[in-house]
Design a protein around this motif. Structure first.
Motif, PDB file in Angstrom:
ATOM      1  N   MET A 153       0.821  -1.203   0.000  1.00  0.00           N
ATOM      2  CA  MET A 153       0.000   0.000   0.000  1.00  0.00           C
ATOM      3  C   MET A 153       0.859   1.259   0.000  1.00  0.00           C
ATOM      4  SD  MET A 153      -2.455   1.396   3.051  1.00  0.00           S
ATOM      5  CE  MET A 153      -0.957   1.665   4.006  1.00  0.00           C
ATOM      6  N   ILE A 154       1.881   1.296   0.852  1.00  0.00           N
ATOM      7  CA  ILE A 154       2.766   2.465   0.899  1.00  0.00           C
ATOM      8  C   ILE A 154       3.468   2.656  -0.446  1.00  0.00           C
ATOM      9  CG2 ILE A 154       4.838   3.391   1.993  1.00  0.00           C
ATOM     10  CD1 ILE A 154       3.959   1.988   4.566  1.00  0.00           C
ATOM     11  N   SER A 155       3.910   1.553  -1.043  1.00  0.00           N
ATOM     12  CA  SER A 155       4.606   1.649  -2.329  1.00  0.00           C
ATOM     13  C   SER A 155       3.705   2.258  -3.398  1.00  0.00           C
ATOM     14  CB  SER A 155       5.069   0.260  -2.770  1.00  0.00           C
ATOM     15  OG  SER A 155       5.940  -0.311  -1.834  1.00  0.00           O
ATOM     16  N   LEU A 156       2.478   1.781  -3.494  1.00  0.00           N
ATOM     17  CA  LEU A 156       1.580   2.270  -4.536  1.00  0.00           C
ATOM     18  C   LEU A 156       1.184   3.719  -4.298  1.00  0.00           C
ATOM     19  CD1 LEU A 156      -0.685  -0.891  -4.981  1.00  0.00           C
ATOM     20  CD2 LEU A 156       1.190  -0.095  -6.446  1.00  0.00           C
ATOM     21  N   VAL A 157       0.884   4.076  -3.045  1.00  0.00           N
ATOM     22  CA  VAL A 157       0.519   5.463  -2.754  1.00  0.00           C
ATOM     23  C   VAL A 157       1.695   6.393  -3.043  1.00  0.00           C
ATOM     24  CG1 VAL A 157      -0.117   7.060  -0.916  1.00  0.00           C
ATOM     25  CG2 VAL A 157      -1.237   4.834  -1.063  1.00  0.00           C
ATOM     26  N   ALA A 158       2.901   6.003  -2.603  1.00  0.00           N
ATOM     27  CA  ALA A 158       4.070   6.849  -2.848  1.00  0.00           C
ATOM     28  C   ALA A 158       4.386   6.940  -4.341  1.00  0.00           C
ATOM     29  CB  ALA A 158       5.274   6.309  -2.086  1.00  0.00           C
ATOM     30  N   GLN A 159       4.227   5.834  -5.062  1.00  0.00           N
ATOM     31  CA  GLN A 159       4.580   5.837  -6.489  1.00  0.00           C
ATOM     32  C   GLN A 159       3.607   6.670  -7.311  1.00  0.00           C
ATOM     33  OE1 GLN A 159       5.603   2.035  -7.991  1.00  0.00           O
ATOM     34  NE2 GLN A 159       5.882   2.734 -10.093  1.00  0.00           N
ATOM     35  N   PHE A 160       2.309   6.506  -7.060  1.00  0.00           N
ATOM     36  CA  PHE A 160       1.337   7.238  -7.865  1.00  0.00           C
ATOM     37  C   PHE A 160       0.998   8.605  -7.274  1.00  0.00           C
ATOM     38  CE2 PHE A 160       0.573   2.834  -9.163  1.00  0.00           C
ATOM     39  CZ  PHE A 160       0.553   2.972 -10.539  1.00  0.00           C
ATOM     40  N   GLY A 161       1.171   8.773  -5.974  1.00  0.00           N
ATOM     41  CA  GLY A 161       0.823  10.052  -5.376  1.00  0.00           C
ATOM     42  C   GLY A 161       1.942  11.059  -5.361  1.00  0.00           C
ATOM     43  N   MET A 162       3.203  10.593  -5.339  1.00  0.00           N
ATOM     44  CA  MET A 162       4.339  11.517  -5.246  1.00  0.00           C
ATOM     45  C   MET A 162       5.334  11.310  -6.388  1.00  0.00           C
ATOM     46  SD  MET A 162       4.902  11.234  -1.108  1.00  0.00           S
ATOM     47  CE  MET A 162       6.252  12.405  -1.147  1.00  0.00           C
ATOM     48  N   SER A 163       5.774  10.073  -6.585  1.00  0.00           N
ATOM     49  CA  SER A 163       6.830   9.820  -7.569  1.00  0.00           C
ATOM     50  C   SER A 163       6.365  10.114  -8.995  1.00  0.00           C
ATOM     51  CB  SER A 163       7.297   8.367  -7.467  1.00  0.00           C
ATOM     52  OG  SER A 163       7.872   8.122  -6.200  1.00  0.00           O
ATOM     53  N   LEU A 164       5.122   9.869  -9.309  1.00  0.00           N
ATOM     54  CA  LEU A 164       4.632  10.143 -10.657  1.00  0.00           C
ATOM     55  C   LEU A 164       4.698  11.631 -10.972  1.00  0.00           C
ATOM     56  CD1 LEU A 164       3.364   9.080 -13.249  1.00  0.00           C
ATOM     57  CD2 LEU A 164       1.109   9.304 -12.166  1.00  0.00           C
ATOM     58  N   GLY A 165       4.344  12.454  -9.998  1.00  0.00           N
ATOM     59  CA  GLY A 165       4.443  13.907 -10.210  1.00  0.00           C
ATOM     60  C   GLY A 165       5.891  14.351 -10.385  1.00  0.00           C
ATOM     61  N   GLN A 166       6.802  13.768  -9.596  1.00  0.00           N
ATOM     62  CA  GLN A 166       8.215  14.109  -9.765  1.00  0.00           C
ATOM     63  C   GLN A 166       8.733  13.699 -11.142  1.00  0.00           C
ATOM     64  OE1 GLN A 166       9.184  12.007  -5.914  1.00  0.00           O
ATOM     65  NE2 GLN A 166      10.650  13.693  -5.748  1.00  0.00           N
ATOM     66  N   LEU A 167       8.325  12.513 -11.582  1.00  0.00           N
ATOM     67  CA  LEU A 167       8.792  12.019 -12.873  1.00  0.00           C
ATOM     68  C   LEU A 167       8.295  12.895 -14.016  1.00  0.00           C
ATOM     69  CD1 LEU A 167      10.147   9.764 -14.601  1.00  0.00           C
ATOM     70  CD2 LEU A 167       7.943   8.577 -14.560  1.00  0.00           C
ATOM     71  N   THR A 168       7.034  13.233 -14.026  1.00  0.00           N
ATOM     72  CA  THR A 168       6.475  14.021 -15.126  1.00  0.00           C
ATOM     73  C   THR A 168       6.953  15.467 -15.092  1.00  0.00           C
ATOM     74  OG1 THR A 168       4.506  14.444 -13.769  1.00  0.00           O
ATOM     75  CG2 THR A 168       4.432  12.576 -15.293  1.00  0.00           C
ATOM     76  N   ALA A 169       7.236  16.030 -13.911  1.00  0.00           N
ATOM     77  CA  ALA A 169       7.652  17.431 -13.813  1.00  0.00           C
ATOM     78  C   ALA A 169       9.122  17.643 -14.133  1.00  0.00           C
ATOM     79  CB  ALA A 169       7.342  17.964 -12.415  1.00  0.00           C
ATOM     80  N   ASN A 170       9.918  16.575 -14.141  1.00  0.00           N
ATOM     81  CA  ASN A 170      11.364  16.727 -14.316  1.00  0.00           C
ATOM     82  C   ASN A 170      11.886  15.914 -15.505  1.00  0.00           C
ATOM     83  OD1 ASN A 170      12.205  18.280 -11.707  1.00  0.00           O
ATOM     84  ND2 ASN A 170      10.903  16.594 -10.961  1.00  0.00           N
ATOM     85  N   GLN A 171      11.066  15.777 -16.522  1.00  0.00           N
ATOM     86  CA  GLN A 171      11.510  15.018 -17.696  1.00  0.00           C
ATOM     87  C   GLN A 171      12.743  15.641 -18.338  1.00  0.00           C
ATOM     88  OE1 GLN A 171      10.092  12.086 -19.473  1.00  0.00           O
ATOM     89  NE2 GLN A 171       9.459  11.822 -17.340  1.00  0.00           N
TER      90      GLN A 171
END
Length: 812
Positions: free
Chosen positions: A448-466
């Motif tokens: 649960m922590i992995s999925l929330v962190a990946q889609f809630g935080m890491s996805l935004g970091q990935l898309t904002a810093n391409q």
């Protein structure tokens, strides 16, 4: 006073038995409390020390030290409270002061102060949910105070600017995830406790039932050795010297009224054997004893051997035709061996009828119950040798069944042995199940922590810093790879299954590959920063893959992950002190926290064993209490059943108000002896219980010299035990008062059974008390009893009509 906020329940919050958490959940909460306090203090010490390094370069070390030292002191007091718990109010005040001091220190920690404060407060708001696991309102209030302290620090360190929203949102997410993860693991622990409690209750019922049956067999054996034997001898008019009778009757009463115990102390068998009575009646036995003492064994086997030897000596006096016997006892290996031998007329053990209870119940049955064995060697004209053997430790008893019962009956006797103590190792299945549930809960929480962190935080970091990734497609592919790993793991975990080894190995390899790709496609000075979406995420993915493996495996993965990032940084040159401090804070707050969670999960292995042992001890106490209550009630019921007939006879014989010279007294004793024999036959596993109980009564009568004929007509059917008692009792009364001839007939029809007896009342009449008692019991059991007398001849018929079913009344 211990408080539930520290792993105990505070006064006034006592749970009812239905609401009280089980051993696994209690131990989990206690472990989480200790884990939370120690983790928070460790992170605060490490990150605070790194912050003081930065403050030294900025020249604000005295002010930072003045704020951090009280915070460290509060941590020390919290650590001390693990041994000596504090009341709730001071404990909450220390936690509140800690987060306020950390927030106020942000303006004085120099470069990287925001990272340091965020790391400490982030860990604090997470661990508060663990430290106050049973008081969620307090944990959430302290988390809100921590967020406010972080915002206050931002405002003080940057006058004119408002607090940053990102750290506050991150704290809110962390608190929510911590509370949700705690709920998942606690729910699995609670489910495991409930399942284990249900299984334990089933075992307890089975153990209590087995112990009650064993206690009943022991009581019947005692009844056979005492009252039944005494009344039978009186009814036979066995000799003219009755001087031994009063003492024997009083001893019988004492034996029947004594509540059976469940002592676990040891006894000296040699001392017990020295107290064996040398026969009963006028024909005593000269017993030559050769006992190598002391022979210390548990009281259960010791009393079983003593009572068995006592009955065997009585049999020598009554049946062997000699007055000399030899008793030997010695220690062999870890157990003891006892032998009783005589040179009398002997017998064929295999030919002993099943209704003869002396050997099968009093001698063999007692030893089978306590896990020992008895062998009987005898043949006509060659004497008899009885050997008792009790080994030191459990064993599968294969005692020859001298009463003609089948092997299945022996197995039943072994299965009905009293329950063993649960103070040793807890049941392996319980420990394994509890461990599996805790680990499965930890895996679900990590997923649960992995999925929330990946889609809630890491996805935004990935898309904002391409634009900062070189190349960007590699980072995107790594992200997709992690999603695939999580999906495969979720497929197994959400179905309640373990992750297969091949899937686990493939997943860990994929996560390590993602670590390498992300580290080498990002500038070294940006690692562990806002653009590095993978650094703090990969450990959670590895945790749900490796939760059921040893902690060192997870630690090795984290070491490899940190080593890859460190290698990239070192290849680019030595970092500055400030950069090193920032990377150290990120490593401690992310990787250190993940490692601590892995250590906590590793504790679940030992926690399951401890909880299993605690549950086993509690279950043993419950079983003993239940067994004590049930056996007390059973004993009272058994003794109450004897107070109407057997006990008055023994009291009269023991105190001289009834004389064995009186013919009426002897007839009453004959009736009671027949009733007791019927009682012994009640529990036999035979195809026709009613006929078996009638034969037991007939056998007693035949030993009085009476000729009895027994005829059966029709096809036997099933009769409830209460009805059988009332059908046989009038027959037992007539047979016990007959001294010439009698005829017993059993007639079965499709809907009824009738038992009749024709005999002669040797006393010239019938005891009105017996008639009234028999009629009263018969009315209760819906058994009709008809008695016809003609002079001294008596004809009694007892009948029972099967209840008519509703279906039989419905017209076709």
């Amino acid at each position: 006073m211990r408080h539930w906020g520290h792993g105990e329940r505070a006064k006034g919050d006592a749970a009812t038995p239905e609401e009280a958490p089980g051993a696994g959940e209690r131990l989990l909460v206690r472990t989480l409390v200790r884990y939370g306090v120690r983790l928070r203090c460790t992170v605060a010490a490490v990150c605070g020390a790194l912050g003081l390094v930065s403050a030294g370069e900025a020249g604000t070390a005295p002010a930072a030290t003045g704020l951090l030292l009280p915070a460290f002191l509060a941590c020390g007091l919290c650590l001390r409270s693990l041994r000596r718990p504090l009341p709730l109010a001071p404990r909450g005040a220390l936690d509140a002061a800690f987060v306020l001091l950390i927030g106020l220190s942000q303006p004085f920690l120099g470069d990287g102060a925001d990272l340091t404060v965020e790391a400490i407060l982030g860990i604090a708001v997470i661990t508060f949910q663990h430290e106050w696991a049973t008081r969620p309102a307090v944990g959430l209030a302290l988390a809100g105070l921590g967020a406010a302290a972080g915002a206050l620090g931002d405002v003080l360190s940057s006058p004119g600017h408002g607090p940053e929203a990102a750290p506050l949102v991150a704290m809110l997410v962390e608190v929510s995830l911590s509370r949700a993860a705690l709920g998942i693991v606690r729910s699995r622990a609670g489910a495991a406790d409930r399942s284990a409690a249900s299984r334990a209750a089933s075992r307890r019922e089975a153990d209590v039932a087995a112990a009650r049956r064993a206690s009943e067999r022991e009581y019947l054996a005692t009844l056979h050795d005492t009252a039944a034997a005494t009344l039978l001898m009186v009814s036979q008019g066995d000799g003219r010297d009755w001087s031994w009778l009063p003492m024997r009757a009083r001893q019988d009463l004492e034996a029947l009224s004594t509540l059976p115990g469940f002592e676990t102390e040891n006894v000296d068998l040699a001392a017990l054997l020295g107290c064996v009575p040398q026969g009963g009646g006028p024909a005593g036995v000269r017993l030559e004893s050769r006992v190598d003492g002391p022979l210390t064994i548990p009281s259960g086997p010791g009393l079983a051997i003593f009572n068995g030897v006592r009955e065997a000596v009585t049999n020598v006096a009554r049946h062997s035709g000699v007055r000399d016997a030899e008793l030997r006892a010695w220690r062999e290996g870890g157990g003891v061996v006892v032998e009783l031998s005589d040179a009398g007329r002997g017998f064929v053990p295999e030919a002993v009828a099943a209704r003869r209870r002396g050997l099968s119940g009093s001698v063999v049955g007692r030893m089978r119950t306590v896990g020992g064995s008895v062998s009987i060697a005898s043949r006509p004209g060659a004497g008899t040798l009885v050997r008792w053997r009790w080994p030191d430790g459990p064993r599968d008893v294969r005692t020859p069944d001298i009463d003609g019962a089948s092997g299945a009956r022996q197995a039943e006797g072994a299965a009905e042995s009293p329950p063993r103590s649960a103070t040793g190792s807890p049941p392996t299945a319980v420990v394994r199940f509890l461990r599996g549930q805790l680990l499965h809960g930890a895996q679900l929480a990590a997923l649960m922590i992995s999925l929330v962190a990946q889609f809630g935080m890491s996805l935004g970091q990935l898309t904002a810093n391409q634009g900062v990734y070189r190349p960007a497609w590699a980072q995107t592919a790594a992200y997709v790879c992690l999603v695939a790993v999580a999906a495969v793991a979720a497929f197994h975990l959400l179905r309640g299954r373990r992750i297969p080894p091949v899937v686990r190995r493939s997943g860990v390899s994929a996560v390590l590959a993602v670590s390498a790709v992300c580290a080498f496609t990002l500038a070294p000075d940006r690692l562990t920063g806002a653009q590095d979406w993978a650094f703090g995420l990969l450990g959670w993915h590895a945790l749900y893959l490796l939760a059921d493996r040893p902690v060192r495996t997870f630690a090795a993965f984290l070491g490899a992950h940190v080593g890859i990032n460190l290698l990239v940084v070192l290849l680019a040159g030595a970092p500055t002190v400030a950069r090193s401090a920032a990377m150290g804070v990120a490593t401690v707050s992310d990787i250190g926290f993940q490692l601590s969670v892995g250590v906590l999960v590793g504790l679940f292995h030992g926690m399951a064993s401890t909880a299993g042992a605690e549950a086993a001890r509690a279950e043993e106490l419950r079983t003993r209490e239940r067994l004590h209550e049930e056996t007390q009630r059973d004993h009272r019921e058994r003794y109450r059943a004897l107070t109407a007939t057997t006990v008055p006879l023994l009291v009269g014989l023991g105190h001289g108000t009834l004389s064995p010279h009186d013919k009426a007294v002897r007839l009453r004793c004959g009736v009671e002896a027949a009733r007791l024999r019927r009682l012994f036959a009640e529990g036999d596993a035979v195809s026709d219980p009613l006929l078996n109980e009638l034969r037991a009564c007939v056998e007693v009568t035949e030993r009085q010299g009476v000729t009895v004929s027994l005829a059966v007509r029709g096809r036997p059917g099933e009769v409830p035990v209460e009805v059988r008692r009332e059908l046989v009792d009038p027959v037992a009364v007539v047979l016990g008062r007959t001294r010439s001839t009698a005829r017993v007939t059993v007639v079965w029809t499709s809907r009824a059974v009738h038992v009749s007896v024709v005999g002669e009342d040797d006393d010239g009449g019938c005891d009105p008390t017996e008639v009234a008692r028999a009629r009263g019991r018969a009315a209760d059991a819906e058994v009709t009893v008809v008695r016809t007398t003609r002079g001294s001849d008596v004809w009694v018929t007892a009948g029972w009509q099967r209840p008519v079913r509703v279906r039989e009344l419905t017209p076709t």
